[in-house]
Design a protein around this motif. Structure first.
Motif, mmCIF file in Angstrom:
data_model
loop_
_atom_site.group_PDB
_atom_site.id
_atom_site.type_symbol
_atom_site.label_atom_id
_atom_site.label_comp_id
_atom_site.label_asym_id
_atom_site.label_seq_id
_atom_site.Cartn_x
_atom_site.Cartn_y
_atom_site.Cartn_z
ATOM 1 N N MET A 197 5.868 8.558 -2.580
ATOM 2 C CA MET A 197 4.996 9.585 -3.168
ATOM 3 C C MET A 197 4.658 10.676 -2.154
ATOM 4 N N ALA A 198 5.668 11.082 -1.370
ATOM 5 C CA ALA A 198 5.512 12.200 -0.440
ATOM 6 C C ALA A 198 6.209 13.407 -1.070
ATOM 7 N N PHE A 199 5.473 14.462 -1.308
ATOM 8 C CA PHE A 199 5.985 15.604 -2.064
ATOM 9 C C PHE A 199 6.191 16.806 -1.153
ATOM 10 N N GLU A 200 7.404 17.350 -1.225
ATOM 11 C CA GLU A 200 7.707 18.539 -0.433
ATOM 12 C C GLU A 200 7.276 19.767 -1.231
ATOM 13 N N VAL A 201 6.117 20.286 -0.861
ATOM 14 C CA VAL A 201 5.518 21.405 -1.581
ATOM 15 C C VAL A 201 5.087 22.459 -0.568
ATOM 16 N N ILE A 204 0.846 -1.190 0.000
ATOM 17 C CA ILE A 204 0.000 0.000 0.000
ATOM 18 C C ILE A 204 0.882 1.241 0.000
ATOM 19 N N LEU A 205 0.462 2.244 -0.752
ATOM 20 C CA LEU A 205 1.257 3.446 -0.965
ATOM 21 C C LEU A 205 0.520 4.673 -0.437
ATOM 22 N N LEU A 206 1.228 5.537 0.263
ATOM 23 C CA LEU A 206 0.660 6.802 0.717
ATOM 24 C C LEU A 206 1.073 7.916 -0.237
ATOM 25 N N VAL A 207 0.111 8.705 -0.692
ATOM 26 C CA VAL A 207 0.395 9.930 -1.447
ATOM 27 C C VAL A 207 0.156 11.096 -0.501
#
Length: 369
Positions: A242-246, A201-204
């Protein structure tokens, strides 16, 4: 009063009384000079002076020699609505619009007037201005409360005016709060994913830097990771890929869609995705771009509450902290606090709901390969 026989001074008085009643001139605030008010309404100075004098006689205004004219602090509720100030983050989270709608309805039903501001930090002076000009204040956590200026924390601590924190604990400022505390209900979607055979399982997610380390902006979602580690340790729950530093004021959606294309090989084998509800459309779009279907190839669990979610396709399976319940419980707490100004701070749990829509299916063996 016969509307046809109203004088210009009567019309000016009605206009000024309405401005006070709806909170444009808040209780305790200094009234603008009469010459300025006359210019706004397009009447003479003497006409406006008569109108102000009439409201002084009625007890809505008070003249203080050498200081000016003030809106009285103690005005009966029949003559002016109480004002609820709501502080929201100044970035494009779609649930903020729903929050305003729910609070507007709750305020209308409870005879409150809602005033909303959008800010990027606690240092924004409009937070203090709103607090000064409202009867109760609701703070959505836009930063850690520890980042709040010391003078503002002390103002909130010392005042008996209701201050309620949403979406987080108010312990830092010693006030009341209405938010979701992770509980066993959060296990329901995790149990369901496991029953359906999902083991990768993937966390976005969206993260920011705190002390040099990436930290999620969706703190409640960390509960899923804790559940998988404790209850289903055989499940791979990837929180990094899929963790985006925004920055908070920017939309991560373009990055999400592009990442599905660029990381296609790394994503192979994951059969389920967990994401904030506000990312759901970007996630389903990104999956379609690489030829994957929801839910046939990849199941998606959305965290959050959205009025429009029933019209997303496919309809998302969601674990929702109910924003409407949060708004109504906050108003109940505010009204209770007005009657109990010296009671100890309280924390109220927001209701949650797990709703299985059309975005869950058994794990696809082909996708696992």
């Amino acid at each position: 009063m016969d509307k046809l026989r109203l004088t210009k001074a009567d019309h000016a008085r009605e206009w000024l009384a309405k401005e006070i009643r709806i909170g444009n001139f808040a209780r305790g605030a200094t009234l603008p000079p009469e010459q300025e008010l006359a210019g706004r309404l397009g009447v003479s100075y003497m006409t406006m002076r008569k109108a102000v004098g009439a409201l002084v006689d009625e007890g809505l205004l008070e003249r203080v020699k050498g200081s000016g004219t003030f809106v009285r602090n103690e005005i009966p509720e029949q003559k002016v609505q109480k004002i609820l100030g709501l502080v929201l983050p100044a970035w494009g989270a779609p649930e903020n619009l729903d929050t305003v709608m729910h609070y507007s309805q709750a305020c209308e039903e409870n005879s409150w007037l809602l005033k909303v501001i959008y800010v990027r930090s606690w240092e924004d002076g409009s937070v203090y201005d709103l607090w000064m000009n409202c009867d109760a204040l609701v703070l959505t956590v836009i930063q850690e409360l520890a980042a709040m200026p010391a003078f503002l924390r002390e103002k909130f601590r010392a005042s008996t005016k209701p201050v309620v924190v949403n979406k987080g604990s108010a312990r830092e400022i010693g006030r009341d709060s209405v938010y979701y505390v992770q509980d066993r209900q959060m296990e329901l979607p995790c149990d369901r994913l496991y029953e359906l055979g999902h083991r990768r399982i993937l966390l976005v997610d969206q993260v920011t830097r705190h002390g040099g380390e990436p930290v999620t902006i969706h703190s409640n979602m960390t509960g899923f990771q804790e559940i998988f580690r404790r209850k289903y340790p055989q499940v791979e729950y990837n929180t990094a890929l899929m963790a985006f530093e925004v920055p908070l004021y920017r939309q991560p959606h373009p990055l999400i869609c592009r990442a599905f294309e660029e990381r296609r090989a790394e994503l192979a084998g994951y059969t389920a995705i967990i994401c904030p509800m506000s990312f759901y459309l970007a996630v389903t779009t990104g999956l379609r771009q690489i030829g994957l279907r929801v839910p046939e190839d990849v199941s998606v669990l959305a965290f959050g509450d959205r009025l429009e979610a029933d019209y997303y396709y496919p309809r998302p399976t969601a674990f929702s902290v109910l924003l409407r319940d949060q708004a109504y419980k906050t108003l109940e707490l505010v009204n209770w606090r007005l009657l109990n100004p010296h009671a100890l701070p309280v924390a109220v749990q927001t209701a949650v709901q797990f709703h299985e829509g059309n975005s869950f299916a058994p794990a696809n063996p082909k996708q696992e390969r």
